[in-house]
Design an enzyme around this catalytic site. Sequence first.
Site, short mmCIF file in Angstrom:
data_model
loop_
_atom_site.label_atom_id
_atom_site.label_comp_id
_atom_site.label_asym_id
_atom_site.label_seq_id
_atom_site.Cartn_x
_atom_site.Cartn_y
_atom_site.Cartn_z
N SER A 184 -8.67 -2.99 34.89
CA SER A 184 -8.11 -1.91 35.12
C SER A 184 -7.09 -1.70 34.15
CB SER A 184 -7.34 -1.86 36.63
OG SER A 184 -6.67 -0.68 36.97
N ASP A 224 -6.38 5.21 32.98
CA ASP A 224 -6.26 3.67 32.78
C ASP A 224 -7.74 3.32 32.28
OD1 ASP A 224 -7.59 4.03 35.11
OD2 ASP A 224 -6.71 2.08 35.90
N ASP A 229 -10.17 1.80 33.50
CA ASP A 229 -11.43 1.92 34.30
C ASP A 229 -11.54 3.10 34.82
OD1 ASP A 229 -9.54 1.01 36.08
OD2 ASP A 229 -10.84 0.35 37.37
N ASP A 236 -10.14 4.85 37.33
CA ASP A 236 -10.24 4.94 38.65
C ASP A 236 -8.90 5.53 38.77
OD1 ASP A 236 -8.47 2.71 38.34
OD2 ASP A 236 -9.15 1.42 40.05
#
Length: 451
Positions: free
Chosen positions: A101, A243, A245, A247
């Site tokens: 992440s 960020d 990833d 999400d």
Amino acid sequence: MKRLFGTDGVRGIANTYPMTSEMALQIGRAAAHIFRSGPGRHRIVIGKDTRLSGYMIESALTSGICSMGADVVLLGPLPTPGVAFITRSLRADAGVMISASHNPFEDNGIKFFSREGFKLPDELERKMEDLIFSGALDHIRPTAKEVGKAYRIDDAVGRYIEFVKGTFPKGMTLEGMRVVVDSANGAAYKVTPWVLKELGAEVISLNDKPDGLNINRDCGSIHPDIILKAVKACKADAGIAHDGDADRVVFSDEKGNVIDGDQIMAICALDMFKEGRLKGNALVTTVMSTISLDITMRKAGIDVVRTAVGDRYVAEKILENGYNFGGETSGHIIFMDWNTTGDGPITALQVLSIMRKTGKRLSELASAMKPMPQVLINVKGRPKRDIKTIPEIKLAIEKAEKKLDGKGRILVRPSGTEHKVRVMVEGRRRGEIKTIAEGVVKVIENAMKKM
């Protein structure tokens, strides 16, 4: 029993325990055993962000899954919400995302999605840990044609782009809008810029050249200064920062001010409520969100439901009560009508669509909620026992609460994704709460030195 899973999957420094090739292989074997159900071939989807160590972890996971007789579908670099979507779309048995992440590139992680696209509940993660540490799978060795195979889907990014675009109002475009996008050199480096361009926006794309080492490095949603300066310099209508990833997302308004997850939720919840699309007239968020969100929602007639920290707990509460919207102050926003997890690209489109249909600038939309001052300080290290049972820390928290006198709050908790203790204080005056937070932090640091 030994623990592998934290708040958001397994995470750590790549090539050190637990994020080693050996452990990734064992995790793959346990996952394949759990998710194989019924006759026929079984498939598990694997996506990743742009970290160098993703190749190593991907290969080990693939080997473990195939060794248990399940097939692997490799997606390559793709945002976490894209993996959740593809898992559902392919009717796969499970999905795996290799990512840490917002953490630096030397870290990596493994998180799972069920066939329905939801993150796994605690009990299923405990079951996986038990299978790994008990050696219960050692004797299970499919051979010959029962061994699994791996193959790659080359158009996963394109499929996800079309899915994201499908959440944008029909007949609406972004023509005439100038948007800055900071992809954090991560998984959305192709997705978000292309989505916005295809919808007609003028896009200034930053940090979209991942090299395996530069993910999240002084960029993206945890370093918003870049997007704030770029928006002002380019005279853009808005800035979007993901960020690693993707999400999560945070925004910059046209004046160069940060619009965080709490403000995003306020903007979207008010719009959904006005249009009769907010199920249960409720917003689900975590204990980290500002009190100002409760005040703003209450005035509009919207309930705020709180959960533990972690977007999977938000998703669980949304499902449990039949709601359809929620998120976290960090920028994980869940639109359950479209996706099952925090989705940065979809969130970006929803906010831009509200700007377009209302004709309001982002600063005006964000002004609906006036955030109460909040200070968050991270203390390095992980306590060996419940931090609130340590007498001196418990006393420091009680003293802090007394100083706040019911006109603020303090939250002290170990991070579920990093070796840190988070101290958050909210109140009327920034100087006062900063002093209170620093006092509690000093007590925690001294107590942890003695452990």
